[in-house]
Structure formats: C-alpha cells, structure tokens
Design a protein around this motif. Structure first.
Motif, short mmCIF file in Angstrom:
data_model
loop_
_atom_site.label_atom_id
_atom_site.label_comp_id
_atom_site.label_asym_id
_atom_site.label_seq_id
_atom_site.Cartn_x
_atom_site.Cartn_y
_atom_site.Cartn_z
N GLN A 115 0.81 -1.06 0.02
CA GLN A 115 -0.07 0.00 -0.02
C GLN A 115 0.90 1.46 -0.23
O GLN A 115 0.54 1.75 -0.44
CB GLN A 115 -1.00 0.41 0.80
N VAL A 116 2.22 1.08 1.12
CA VAL A 116 2.88 2.20 0.66
C VAL A 116 3.09 2.46 -0.52
O VAL A 116 3.29 3.55 -0.73
CB VAL A 116 3.97 2.33 1.62
N GLN A 164 0.96 4.11 -2.65
CA GLN A 164 0.38 5.99 -2.85
C GLN A 164 1.59 6.82 -3.14
O GLN A 164 1.37 7.48 -3.67
CB GLN A 164 0.09 5.47 -0.58
N GLU A 165 2.88 5.99 -2.73
CA GLU A 165 4.13 6.65 -3.22
C GLU A 165 3.90 7.21 -4.52
O GLU A 165 3.82 8.08 -5.23
CB GLU A 165 5.35 6.03 -2.90
N VAL A 195 1.27 6.21 -6.92
CA VAL A 195 -0.19 7.75 -7.48
C VAL A 195 0.51 9.01 -7.08
O VAL A 195 0.31 10.42 -7.95
CB VAL A 195 -1.02 7.51 -6.50
N LYS A 196 0.92 9.75 -6.29
CA LYS A 196 1.37 10.42 -5.80
C LYS A 196 2.72 11.46 -6.15
O LYS A 196 2.79 11.98 -7.37
CB LYS A 196 2.15 10.92 -3.88
#
Length: 169
Positions: A70-71, A74-75, A77-78
């Motif tokens: 998940q981390v 998220q990275e 996607v950012k």
C-alpha cells in the motif's frame, strides 16, 4: 466452508476429540457443520503428524507485506516518476528492507509497472512571445468579456478577430 478460510485449532481439536470418542465422520460433520471430507482430512493429518497445529506451507514467504505494498502504491500515485531506488528509500523508513528488483516485481504485479509521469512539451519560442503580448494587452479586461471569448482554432480566426475587436472597445 470456503477453501480460503482456515479452520481454527480449537475446532480441529474438537474434531479429533469426537473421533477418539468413537463418532463417525458423518456425525461429526453434522454436529460441527463441516464438510465430511474436511473432517476426514483433519483426522488423516492428525494420524500422520500427531498434531492439529497448522504445518508450514511450501514456497518462499513474501518479502513485501500488504501494508508495504500500500505504501508503494500511495507513493506511485503521488509521483508516478519515482524510481525503484527512491521507493526503496521510502520503504526503509517503514523498516522494510528489500531489493530494487523486488519493488519492480511488485509494481508489475499491481499493474503499475512503467508508470512514468508524462512530460508536457514546452511551446515553441515563436508562440511564447505572442501569448505573453496578448496577456499583457488584456490584463485589465473584465470577466464578462472573457466569458464571451471563444477558443478558436485556425478555422474560426474571423470569429476570434471579431471578439478581440469587441474586447478592445
């Protein structure tokens, strides 16, 4: 029960106790609401290994936990342009030490492989100067006029000149 759900050790021990009490597979399965083949399999494993504890499974355990995955997601996607080394550094902060190739493989598995930020080309210099001049000339124009301005392509040049003349008035 679905195949993905693991049966608790307590329930397996109950099956073994009932079997040792002389009950049959069919009776046990009805009492505990398990499939008959499941009861038979539990008893068979108990006879073979003399335990009801889950045995180690074959295959190598995963290095990246679902939370670490998940981390990574998220990275990405950012900032889609992150490299695997940069992702490795961000995972190191979360106490997950993995190789770059593991991160790349994980990205491939979550279908984010090759996700790179699109580069937007700068306009040619010959277009920048007229755009800046237009912006300087129309800085003080009211919002009402701007709402009437149409974005025109080459085919609508006459319309655009008409609106531009109206704005200057």
């Amino acid at each position: 029960m679905p195949r993905t759900k693991e049966i608790s050790e307590h329930l397996r021990q109950t099956v073994i106790d009932a079997h040792q009490a002389g009950k049959g597979y069919k009776t046990i399965s009805k009492e505990l609401e398990l499939h008959r083949s499941t009861v038979r399999h539990i008893v068979h494993k108990w006879r073979q290994f003399h335990t009801v504890v889950s045995r180690p499974r074959s295959g190598r355990p995963t290095k990246i936990t679902p939370k670490a995955r998940q981390v990574i997601l998220q990275e990405i996607v950012k900032d889609p342009g992150l490299t695997s080394k940069e992702l490795k550094a961000s995972l190191a902060l979360a106490n997950v030490n993995v190789h770059d190739s593991t991160i790349r493989r994980t990205l491939t598995n979550i279908r984010m492989h090759g996700c790179v930020a699109k580069r937007k080309k700068l306009p040619p210099k010959r277009n920048i100067v007229p755009c800046l001049q237009f912006a300087e000339n129309h800085v003080d124009t009211s919002e009402v006029c701007w709402k009437r301005v149409l974005r025109a392509d080459e085919t609508k040049r006459k319309q655009f000149k008409f609106l531009e003349a109206e704005v200057q008035e």
